[in-house]
Design an enzyme around this catalytic site. Structure first.
Site, PDB file in Angstrom:
ATOM      1  N   HIS A  34       0.944  -1.197  -0.053  1.00 57.98           N
ATOM      2  CA  HIS A  34      -0.021   0.008   0.050  1.00 57.98           C
ATOM      3  C   HIS A  34       1.011   1.343   0.017  1.00 57.98           C
ATOM      4  O   HIS A  34       2.208   0.996  -0.090  1.00 57.98           O
ATOM      5  CB  HIS A  34      -0.836   0.078   1.142  1.00 57.98           C
ATOM      6  N   HIS A  37       4.090   1.323   2.134  1.00 59.98           N
ATOM      7  CA  HIS A  37       5.157   0.745   1.443  1.00 59.98           C
ATOM      8  C   HIS A  37       5.775   1.381   0.533  1.00 59.98           C
ATOM      9  O   HIS A  37       6.956   1.675   0.184  1.00 59.98           O
ATOM     10  CB  HIS A  37       4.911  -0.662   0.858  1.00 59.98           C
ATOM     11  N   SER A 185      -2.221   0.410   6.448  1.00 58.76           N
ATOM     12  CA  SER A 185      -1.708  -1.165   6.897  1.00 58.76           C
ATOM     13  C   SER A 185      -2.276  -2.255   6.294  1.00 58.76           C
ATOM     14  O   SER A 185      -3.649  -1.969   5.505  1.00 58.76           O
ATOM     15  CB  SER A 185      -2.489  -1.566   8.330  1.00 58.76           C
TER      16      SER A 185
END
Ligand code: PAF
Length: 287
Positions: A34, A37, A185
């Site tokens: 996501h 990252h 997350s």
């Protein structure tokens, strides 16, 4: 972009990048990438001539009743995302590559892993540090990138790197949030629409804590009480709400130094974590 699943092959890619004099960046992930990252990868691409993203849902960091088998696996989207961001190689080993026989050697950071997530996830950090040590030995990066959302993880990994003299720098990048404040997350995708609305209570609690701190409150228990009240009223089930020293992760009573405010909360059956730093100095970016 190369996609490699075999240890010897990623070693060869990395050797050749090194021969070309490139600085090596590693972004360790469990996939289901996501924007959080994405920010780590963007930093790595900016700072390094060769960037490896590892994608490995590491079985040794999940407890027996945790979500290993249902952890989201979105390999095709992940590879497309990495390609767009300019990643040079994805290292996506199988569990047999990483753990070919029964593992007898573990890396364990003591004390720092006793509290917060370590208290309810026995063995979790041992799995994280062991797999990171393996990844560092396989890829041999100059810089490895981690997110501040997993604050305890970042502190524990830094400690492992210091204690064991790994020749690399750990870069910890700021939390990336949804527009309403929910920390990005991979587990957010477990939330139903109602739970997704509820989940913003973690961020709201942290923001209220920060406001009360900015107004001069230095008593950790008052701040914790405020946050617990907000989360419980929103329907969250608290696992912990803690204010701890940034270096030792020991609880503090009076905030007279840099502290970490850390939360773990169940929204329905989904366990979410979030945190913020309280400091008398202005917040830092990547550290
Ligand atoms: O933060 C994660 O995604 C994992 O804990 C990590 C660092 C990739 C190790 O498996």
């Amino acid at each position: 972009m190369k996609i490699v699943s075999v240890i010897d092959e990623i070693r060869e890619c990395v050797r050749s990048a090194r021969r070309d004099g490139k600085r090596l960046g590693l972004v360790p992930t469990m996939g289901a990438l996501h924007a959080g990252h994405g920010a780590l990868i963007e930093n790595a691409v900016r700072e390094c001539g060769f960037v490896v993203v590892s994608i490995f849902v590491n079985p040794t960091q999940f407890g027996p009743n945790e979500d290993f088998s249902r952890y989201p696996r979105t390999f095709e989207q992940d590879t497309a995302y990495c390609q767009r961001l300019g990643v040079d190689a994805i290292f996506a080993p199988s569990a047999d590559q990483m753990y070919p026989r029964c593992q007898q050697t573990w890396v364990e950071v003591e004390k720092l892993t006793d509290g917060l997530c370590g208290a309810t996830r026995p063995g979790h950090f041992r799995g994280v540090t062991t797999v990171c040590a393996k990844l560092f030995n396989i890829v041999m990066p100059d810089i490895a990138y981690f997110g501040q959302k997993d604050a305890q993880q970042a502190i524990v990994i830094r400690r492992m790197v210091d204690d064991l003299n790994f020749p690399l720098t750990i870069r910890v990048c700021p939390i990336v949030r949804e527009p309403d404040g929910l920390a990005m997350s991979s587990r957010n995708r477990y939330l139903s629409p109602d739970e997704r609305r509820q989940a913003v209570c973690l961020y709201q609690a942290l923001e209220s804590c920060r406001q009360m701190f900015d107004q001069g409150c230095r008593h950790a228990n008052e701040l914790i009480e405020l946050m617990c009240g907000l989360i419980e009223r929103a329907g969250g089930q608290i696992e912990y709400v803690s204010i701890v020293d940034m270096e030792t992760l020991e609880p503090v009573e009076i905030i007279d130094r840099r502290v970490l405010v850390a939360l773990a909360v169940f929204i329905g059956s989904t366990r979410l974590i979030d945190n913020c730093l309280l400091d008398l100095r202005p917040p830092e970016k990547c550290v």
